[in-house]
Design a protein around this motif. Structure first.
Motif, short mmCIF file in Angstrom:
data_model
loop_
_atom_site.label_atom_id
_atom_site.label_comp_id
_atom_site.label_asym_id
_atom_site.label_seq_id
_atom_site.Cartn_x
_atom_site.Cartn_y
_atom_site.Cartn_z
N THR A 48 0.66 -1.23 0.05
CA THR A 48 -0.10 0.02 -0.06
C THR A 48 0.90 1.24 0.04
O THR A 48 0.61 2.27 -0.83
CB THR A 48 -0.90 0.01 1.01
OG1 THR A 48 -1.93 -1.34 1.10
CG2 THR A 48 -1.82 1.15 1.26
N SER A 49 1.92 1.27 0.86
CA SER A 49 2.57 2.40 0.93
C SER A 49 3.63 2.80 -0.35
O SER A 49 3.78 3.97 -0.87
CB SER A 49 3.73 2.41 2.06
OG SER A 49 4.69 1.33 1.70
N VAL A 50 3.84 1.53 -1.23
CA VAL A 50 4.68 1.75 -2.54
C VAL A 50 3.66 2.29 -3.40
O VAL A 50 4.00 3.37 -4.21
CB VAL A 50 5.07 0.34 -2.99
CG1 VAL A 50 5.38 0.21 -4.32
CG2 VAL A 50 6.11 -0.05 -2.25
N ALA A 53 2.80 6.01 -2.33
CA ALA A 53 4.27 6.89 -2.69
C ALA A 53 4.13 7.20 -4.12
O ALA A 53 4.75 8.45 -4.44
CB ALA A 53 5.37 6.30 -2.23
N ARG A 54 3.80 6.38 -4.94
CA ARG A 54 3.85 6.50 -6.51
C ARG A 54 3.03 7.58 -6.76
O ARG A 54 3.13 8.78 -7.54
CB ARG A 54 3.42 5.24 -7.11
CG ARG A 54 4.77 4.47 -7.37
CD ARG A 54 4.54 2.97 -8.00
NE ARG A 54 5.27 2.07 -7.87
CZ ARG A 54 5.17 0.64 -8.05
NH1 ARG A 54 3.81 0.54 -8.67
NH2 ARG A 54 6.17 -0.31 -8.19
N ALA A 55 1.62 7.47 -6.31
CA ALA A 55 0.51 8.49 -6.48
C ALA A 55 0.98 9.78 -5.86
O ALA A 55 0.64 10.89 -6.63
CB ALA A 55 -0.67 8.03 -5.87
N ALA A 56 1.51 9.92 -4.73
CA ALA A 56 1.91 11.01 -4.06
C ALA A 56 3.02 11.76 -4.64
O ALA A 56 3.02 13.11 -4.97
CB ALA A 56 2.45 11.01 -2.64
N ARG A 57 4.09 10.98 -5.21
CA ARG A 57 4.98 11.79 -6.20
C ARG A 57 4.51 12.17 -7.45
O ARG A 57 4.94 13.49 -7.69
CB ARG A 57 6.18 10.62 -6.38
CG ARG A 57 7.27 11.40 -6.97
CD ARG A 57 8.45 10.07 -7.09
NE ARG A 57 9.06 9.88 -5.80
CZ ARG A 57 8.83 8.45 -5.33
NH1 ARG A 57 8.08 7.62 -5.93
NH2 ARG A 57 9.59 8.30 -4.01
N ALA A 58 3.64 11.69 -7.92
CA ALA A 58 3.02 12.20 -9.07
C ALA A 58 2.44 13.55 -8.85
O ALA A 58 2.36 14.31 -9.77
CB ALA A 58 2.05 11.16 -9.91
N ALA A 59 1.66 13.32 -7.56
CA ALA A 59 0.90 14.69 -7.20
C ALA A 59 1.68 15.74 -6.89
O ALA A 59 1.56 16.94 -7.41
CB ALA A 59 -0.17 14.42 -6.09
N ILE A 91 5.07 6.55 3.67
CA ILE A 91 5.05 7.32 2.13
C ILE A 91 5.97 8.76 2.28
O ILE A 91 6.74 8.82 1.41
CB ILE A 91 3.51 7.71 2.03
CG1 ILE A 91 2.93 6.41 1.66
CG2 ILE A 91 3.32 8.78 0.92
CD1 ILE A 91 1.32 6.56 1.46
N GLN A 92 5.93 9.17 3.71
CA GLN A 92 6.55 10.31 4.00
C GLN A 92 8.27 10.20 3.79
O GLN A 92 8.81 10.85 3.09
CB GLN A 92 6.34 10.79 5.38
CG GLN A 92 6.90 12.18 5.97
CD GLN A 92 6.99 12.08 7.37
OE1 GLN A 92 7.02 11.08 8.14
NE2 GLN A 92 6.70 13.17 7.84
N ALA A 93 8.61 9.01 4.36
CA ALA A 93 9.79 8.56 4.28
C ALA A 93 10.18 8.50 2.68
O ALA A 93 11.51 8.73 2.17
CB ALA A 93 10.20 7.58 4.97
N ALA A 94 9.42 7.68 1.89
CA ALA A 94 9.95 7.35 0.70
C ALA A 94 9.86 8.85 -0.16
O ALA A 94 10.81 8.79 -1.29
CB ALA A 94 8.71 6.48 0.16
#
Length: 316
Positions: A48-50, A53-59, A91-94
């Motif tokens: 879930t965090s992977v 993190a991908r979605a968050a990075r894209a945002a 997610i924060q750490a990634a």
């Protein structure tokens, strides 16, 4: 106001025909009852965090921001990587975010609506400047793959938005939100396990007919209240972006409120029910294909186990 969106879907796509080879079901049966044609299923290394993190990075990229610009991360999920720490912290750490707070929010399929409302409170009170709000799920890991009535419904994925407090935003951002919960309905949609009860992960269990009736008959109260709080009507709405669980529920709810069907953003056919990830996934699709534009009035709405349900109005 919303300054960026992003999404992430596992590469593996499982169609209704694929499922029909494994169990007693058919494409026609699934489509007729739900509108779902396919779903994405996470690989073993896609937690879930992977995905989150991908979605968050894209945002973040969409917003033109970096990790240093974010001081709040909220992850709505019912399928965390671990009992603790919070998936949001992973997610924060990634992403390399080393300041501010990060925490998970659990309201099942309504989680993203609850998370948006929560983030808005941080921003409007000055407790945070920019919030990364993520909905991420790997529901394929908690469904019972021998129960054809539920396993065909769900998929995996993640979506995210960046919310920013702006002094000159005017009448943009989250205009209103209405949230509800009623724990008396637990047996209608729940997971039959947990660290504090069985010590196991458990599997999703659902009384489909009861959930359908409640979703259509009761959940529209939060939509009406969100409109009333903002002083707008259904006719003024540009886009309705509901939780993508079942096409019949979505269309029946829109009809009941008087929201024109051409204003509905539908992704349930492609993604299935991705729980807390479904709304941000749909938001990202509709923004990137040009439907949602700056200044548009957007309604998000969802119901999840518990029951918990909510709606929020956003001026894009």
């Amino acid at each position: 106001m919303v300054v960026g969106t992003g999404s992430s879907l596992p590469a593996r796509v499982v169609t209704n025909a694929d499922l029909a080879e494994q169990m007693d079901t058919s494409d026609a049966w699934i489509v007729q009852r739900t509108g779902i044609r396919q779903r994405h299923i996470a690989a073993a290394d896609e937690t879930t965090s992977v995905l989150g993190a991908r979605a968050a990075r894209a945002a973040l990229e969409d917003a033109g921001l970096t990790a240093d610009d974010i001081d709040l991360v909220i992850c709505a999920t019912s399928t965390p990587d671990h009992t603790f720490p919070a998936t949001a912290t992973q997610i924060q750490a990634a992403l390399g975010i080393h300041q501010g707070a990060a925490f998970d929010l659990q309201a099942v399929c309504a989680g993203f609506v609850f998370a948006v409302s929560t983030a808005d409170k941080f921003l409007t009170t000055g407790a945070a400047r920019r919030a990364l709000v993520v909905g991420a799920e790997t529901f394929s890991r908690i469904v019972d793959w021998e129960d054809r009535t539920t396993c065909v419904l769900f998929g995996d994925g993640a979506g995210a938005i960046v919310l920013e407090a702006q002094d000159e935003a005017g009448n943009r951002g989250v205009l209103s939100a209405s949230l509800r919960s009623d724990g008396r309905h637990r047996e209608k949609l729940y997971v039959d396990g947990g660290p504090g009860s069985t010590g196991t992960t458990g599997h999703l269990r659902m009384e489909g007919r009861d959930v359908f009736r409640f979703a259509v008959g009761q959940v529209t109260d939060v939509i009406v209240e969100a409109f009333a709080q903002a002083g707008v009507t259904a006719e003024e709405l540009d886009w309705f972006v509901p939780h993508q669980a079942n096409r019949r529920i979505i269309e029946a709810s829109a009809d009941k409120i008087g929201i024109a069907r051409e204003k509905i953003v539908l992704t349930v056919d492609r993604h299935g029910n991705t729980s807390a990830a479904s709304i941000p996934l749909a938001l990202d699709v509709a923004r990137r294909d040009g439907r949602i534009q700056a200044g548009d009035l957007v309604m998000i709405e969802a119901i999840g186990g518990g029951f918990s349900w909510g709606a929020a109005l956003i001026r894009w």
